[in-house]
Design a protein around this motif. Structure first.
Motif, PDB file in Angstrom:
ATOM      1  N   HIS A 146       0.819  -1.214   0.000  1.00 52.46           N
ATOM      2  CA  HIS A 146       0.000   0.000   0.000  1.00 52.46           C
ATOM      3  C   HIS A 146       0.854   1.264   0.000  1.00 52.46           C
ATOM      4  CE1 HIS A 146      -3.651   2.344   0.824  1.00 52.46           C
ATOM      5  NE2 HIS A 146      -2.894   3.071   1.621  1.00 52.46           N
ATOM      6  N   TRP A 147       1.976   1.242   0.722  1.00 52.31           N
ATOM      7  CA  TRP A 147       2.815   2.437   0.828  1.00 52.31           C
ATOM      8  C   TRP A 147       4.008   2.412  -0.111  1.00 52.31           C
ATOM      9  CZ3 TRP A 147       0.248   6.081   2.926  1.00 52.31           C
ATOM     10  CH2 TRP A 147      -0.654   5.830   3.945  1.00 52.31           C
ATOM     11  N   ALA A 148       3.997   1.502  -1.091  1.00 49.83           N
ATOM     12  CA  ALA A 148       5.105   1.437  -2.039  1.00 49.83           C
ATOM     13  C   ALA A 148       4.648   1.495  -3.492  1.00 49.83           C
ATOM     14  CB  ALA A 148       5.920   0.163  -1.810  1.00 49.83           C
ATOM     15  N   LEU A 149       3.425   1.061  -3.793  1.00 55.00           N
ATOM     16  CA  LEU A 149       2.946   0.988  -5.161  1.00 55.00           C
ATOM     17  C   LEU A 149       1.746   1.923  -5.322  1.00 55.00           C
ATOM     18  CD1 LEU A 149       4.551  -1.742  -4.713  1.00 55.00           C
ATOM     19  CD2 LEU A 149       3.086  -2.720  -6.473  1.00 55.00           C
ATOM     20  N   LEU A 150       1.898   2.956  -6.152  1.00 58.16           N
ATOM     21  CA  LEU A 150       0.822   3.924  -6.373  1.00 58.16           C
ATOM     22  C   LEU A 150       0.230   3.718  -7.763  1.00 58.16           C
ATOM     23  CD1 LEU A 150       2.316   7.221  -4.876  1.00 58.16           C
ATOM     24  CD2 LEU A 150       0.823   5.540  -3.800  1.00 58.16           C
ATOM     25  N   LEU A 509       9.139   9.065   2.028  1.00 63.18           N
ATOM     26  CA  LEU A 509       8.973   8.086   3.099  1.00 63.18           C
ATOM     27  C   LEU A 509       9.939   6.928   2.916  1.00 63.18           C
ATOM     28  CD1 LEU A 509       7.344   7.028   5.556  1.00 63.18           C
ATOM     29  CD2 LEU A 509       5.772   5.954   3.931  1.00 63.18           C
ATOM     30  N   MET A 510      10.081   6.434   1.668  1.00 60.55           N
ATOM     31  CA  MET A 510      11.016   5.344   1.400  1.00 60.55           C
ATOM     32  C   MET A 510      12.447   5.762   1.722  1.00 60.55           C
ATOM     33  SD  MET A 510      11.991   3.544  -2.249  1.00 60.55           S
ATOM     34  CE  MET A 510      12.617   5.093  -2.895  1.00 60.55           C
ATOM     35  N   GLN A 511      12.852   6.934   1.246  1.00 62.28           N
ATOM     36  CA  GLN A 511      14.233   7.358   1.462  1.00 62.28           C
ATOM     37  C   GLN A 511      14.536   7.538   2.949  1.00 62.28           C
ATOM     38  OE1 GLN A 511      14.317  10.733  -1.595  1.00 62.28           O
ATOM     39  NE2 GLN A 511      16.262   9.692  -1.993  1.00 62.28           N
ATOM     40  N   VAL A 524       9.546   1.957  -4.894  1.00 60.63           N
ATOM     41  CA  VAL A 524       8.338   2.735  -5.148  1.00 60.63           C
ATOM     42  C   VAL A 524       8.018   2.619  -6.630  1.00 60.63           C
ATOM     43  CG1 VAL A 524       7.351   5.054  -5.268  1.00 60.63           C
ATOM     44  CG2 VAL A 524       8.635   4.350  -3.240  1.00 60.63           C
ATOM     45  N   VAL A 525       6.783   2.200  -6.926  1.00 57.10           N
ATOM     46  CA  VAL A 525       6.329   2.073  -8.316  1.00 57.10           C
ATOM     47  C   VAL A 525       5.206   3.083  -8.522  1.00 57.10           C
ATOM     48  CG1 VAL A 525       5.434   0.545 -10.089  1.00 57.10           C
ATOM     49  CG2 VAL A 525       6.923  -0.381  -8.300  1.00 57.10           C
ATOM     50  N   VAL A 570       8.962   4.275 -12.668  1.00 56.79           N
ATOM     51  CA  VAL A 570       7.926   5.201 -13.118  1.00 56.79           C
ATOM     52  C   VAL A 570       7.358   4.693 -14.433  1.00 56.79           C
ATOM     53  CG1 VAL A 570       7.400   7.561 -13.818  1.00 56.79           C
ATOM     54  CG2 VAL A 570       9.037   7.140 -11.957  1.00 56.79           C
ATOM     55  N   LEU A 571       6.041   4.620 -14.513  1.00 54.53           N
ATOM     56  CA  LEU A 571       5.314   4.264 -15.731  1.00 54.53           C
ATOM     57  C   LEU A 571       4.550   5.517 -16.151  1.00 54.53           C
ATOM     58  CD1 LEU A 571       3.826   0.997 -14.188  1.00 54.53           C
ATOM     59  CD2 LEU A 571       5.908   1.146 -15.567  1.00 54.53           C
ATOM     60  N   GLU A 572       4.886   6.101 -17.323  1.00 50.64           N
ATOM     61  CA  GLU A 572       4.361   7.418 -17.647  1.00 50.64           C
ATOM     62  C   GLU A 572       4.032   7.563 -19.118  1.00 50.64           C
ATOM     63  OE1 GLU A 572       2.567  10.234 -17.393  1.00 50.64           O
ATOM     64  OE2 GLU A 572       3.559  10.255 -15.424  1.00 50.64           O
ATOM     65  N   ASN A 573       3.015   8.421 -19.398  1.00 50.37           N
ATOM     66  CA  ASN A 573       2.618   8.738 -20.778  1.00 50.37           C
ATOM     67  C   ASN A 573       3.365   9.946 -21.336  1.00 50.37           C
ATOM     68  OD1 ASN A 573       0.383   7.199 -19.576  1.00 50.37           O
ATOM     69  ND2 ASN A 573      -0.621   7.542 -21.538  1.00 50.37           N
ATOM     70  N   GLU A 574       3.710  10.892 -20.492  1.00 50.87           N
ATOM     71  CA  GLU A 574       4.229  12.169 -20.953  1.00 50.87           C
ATOM     72  C   GLU A 574       5.589  12.004 -21.627  1.00 50.87           C
ATOM     73  OE1 GLU A 574       2.495  15.144 -20.872  1.00 50.87           O
ATOM     74  OE2 GLU A 574       0.978  13.614 -20.410  1.00 50.87           O
TER      75      GLU A 574
END
Length: 624
Positions: A146-150, A509-511, A524-525, A570-574
């Protein structure tokens, strides 16, 4: 204590594997929509313990299994799972991953649940978190994910970061653990509803019992007067016991004498009976001797009469007497011999009779002595029994109260005192149970110290680097598990800023956790952190004060310089500047089949139509 994702692969019989490798610090997977970026996020979630079924689409047809590789210290772990679901198989290369000849060491199965393994690997084993205010439990893989994958929906959601409904309490607890390193072992639990119901039942029973006891106790009676009455009864009973003991001592002595005299009387009576019996036997024997002598005398007289008779022939036939009897009996000496024998027998009997007289006299003397003893002992016993009767009669006159009534009064007063004591005890028990049923609720404020400020400082520097240079203050609200930026809650901003601010907090938070040695997955994803900010037509982006191009360029530039601690995917469209993409070694997906990588799955000549929707309505589990 953290892990590092190495690669994700999807396999199918007769199909080329779909594989994406991850950099140890930062990985950018960029491309247009419908190229499989969010599917990668889904697969990572699924392989790290998510239970919902993966969404199927034409490009994934024929693929049936997934594999996620990650590193922990010098060990490599592989998580393999069917796309249809089921249990995950976990394997590990023990010792060093590579041997001298360059070949990898063999894999061994891990006989441990994946969630428990992840908890152990990140250093959270044995840590306790609150599931509710009345229940504690171990931290789980769900809390870690929950606190690592957004996910993309979670980025822009207006829901609290801890989620909604069941499980939100333990996510707040796990957030505090990652933030401060402290779990909830020391937190005292509230009583659960079942315990409160039990307390209510006990309270009702106690009140009913007290009402019963108050009905037993007379209205005009108190404990002090009852104690005094019981003391008076005890005093009378003590006097009764003392008198009874004295009387008992006298009676004991009398009864010992009575027993001794009784035993002596029994002995004397037995002797009298024995002597009387012997006397009667001896008298009967003397009578027998006398009778025998009379019989022998009569016999002797008959023989003498026979001798005096003359011999005459038979009056009937005239034959001489010799022909009718033994001639020997007619000789003169024969009767004389008979008489001599009779005389001898008679003398023997007379001698026996003379010997019997001393014995008979002895038994008569015994009878006299025994009779005297019986009479004396009988009189003595009568005297002793009269004395016993007098003692018993005198003892009854000594007591001025009825012992039975005293005993009944003692029982009654004792029961009343017990009732008073039980009422006092029940009053205390009722007060305690009333407190249990009305337990006061207090706010739970976890002492995170300066950790929230440190995470806020990391997030503020990160947001400044992403182009939000006007932000002056950022701190963590530990109760909300979220950021407060320049005095505003994160959720009060538009969708684009909500997503970027949440990304900043998650990375910070991770760092911080890895720097301080606190438990954290170490990865973190982020699924589309920039997309919402770039949507100009969105009505929820009214506060976009920094140009999208500036934010995009700043974010990608920061990501290209990121060296940890931790790993960011990071998975991104931009779009990304080509120079920055090369610095990032970005993985580019394209929907153009003529060049580049056409999405996550390898292209195929014929794509089958998508499968029919699931009839049971199963959806992917909570990604937020």
């Amino acid at each position: 204590m953290a892990i590092t994702l190495k690669h994700l692969a999807v396999y199918g019989p007769g199909l080329s594997p779909a594989v994406v490798s991850f950099d140890g610090h930062r990985t950018l997977i960029r491309g247009p929509s419908d190229t499989g970026k969010s599917h990668i996020w889904d697969c990572i979630w699924f392989l790290l313990g998510g239970t919902g079924a993966l969404e199927q689409f034409p490009e994934s047809e024929g693929y049936d299994s997934l594999e996620l590789a990650f590193l922990h210290d010098r060990h490599e772990y592989l998580v393999r799972k069917a796309m249809a679901g089921g249990a995950a198989r976990v394997l590990v290369r023990l010792d060093e991953i590579w041997v001298a000849d360059g070949a990898p060491n063999s894999l061994e199965d891990v006989a441990q649940d994946l969630g428990e393994l992840l908890v152990e690997l990140i250093g959270a084993e044995g840590k306790k978190v609150l599931r509710t205010r009345s229940e504690k439990g171990a931290i789980t893989g769900d809390d870690i994910r929950h606190w690592a994958l957004l996910s993309q929906p979670g980025m822009i959601s207006r829901d609290a970061t801890k989620g909604k409904g069941h499980g939100s309490d333990k996510r707040v607890s796990s957030y505090s653990l990652f933030l401060s390193g402290l779990d909830d072992s020391a937190v005292e639990l509230y009583k659960s509803s079942s315990i409160k119901d039990q307390a209510k039942g006990k309270l009702a029973a106690a009140e009913s019992e007290m009402a019963r006891l108050e009905g037993v106790i007379p209205v005009d009676t108190n404990r002090a007067s009852t104690v005094a009455a019981l003391a008076w009864v005890d005093e009378r009973l003590d006097m009764f016991a003392t008198q009874l003991q004295a009387r008992s001592s006298v009676l004991k002595e009398l009864r010992q004498k009575i027993a001794a005299e009784g035993d002596a009387l029994t002995t004397a009576s037995a002797q009298l009976a024995s002597a009387t019996s012997m006397r009667e036997r001896f008298a009967l024997l003397d009578l027998k001797y006398s009778s025998d002598l009379a019989r022998l005398g009569a016999t002797d007289e008959g023989i003498a009469f026979f001798q005096a008779l003359a011999e005459t022939p038979c009056p009937l036939c005239g034959t001489p007497v010799e022909q009718h009897v033994d001639p020997g009996n007619l000789k003169p000496r024969a009767p004389t011999k008979y008489r001599d024998a009779i005389a001898a027998e008679a003398e023997k009997i007379r001698e026996l009779r003379r010997g019997l007289q001393p014995s008979l006299a002895h038994e008569k003397a015994r009878i006299v002595t025994a009779t005297a003893d019986v009479q004396r002992l009988t009189a003595s016993l009568e005297v002793l029994e009269e004395q016993e009767t007098l003692v018993l009669r005198a003892a009854g006159q000594e007591f001025d109260g009825d012992p039975r009534e005293l005993a009944e009064s003692h029982t009654r007063f004792s029961s009343l005192i017990d009732a008073f004591d039980e009422v006092d005890r029940l009053k205390g028990e009722i007060a305690r149970l009333e407190q249990e049923t009305k337990q006061k609720r207090t706010a739970l404020v976890r002492n995170v110290g300066s950790h929230g400020d440190e995470v806020g400082a990391i997030a503020r520097q990160m947001l400044n680097d992403w182009g939000f240079t006007s932000i002056k203050s950022v701190y963590v609200d530990p109760a909300a598990c979220d950021l407060v930026i320049d005095g505003r809650r994160r959720l009060s901003y538009g969708a684009g800023k909500r997503g970027l601010f949440l990304s900043a907090m998650t990375i910070a938070l991770m760092q911080h956790a890895l720097k301080e040695g606190h438990p954290h997955l170490g990865v973190v994803v982020l699924d589309s952190p920039l997309k919402a900010y770039a949507q100009k037509e969105s009505a929820d982006n009214t506060d976009r004060d920094i140009p999208t191009a500036t934010v995009n360029a700043s974010f990608y530039g920061w990501l290209s310089r990121f060296k940890g601690p931790g790993q960011i995917i990071v998975l991104e469209n931009e779009a990304v500047d080509p120079a920055t993409a090369r610095a990032l070694n970005a993985i580019e997906f394209t929907d153009d089949t003529r060049h580049g990588r056409q999405g996550f799955y390898p292209p195929r000549t014929v794509i089958a139509p998508p499968p029919a929707p699931a009839s049971d309505g199963t959806e992917f589990d909570d990604f937020a």
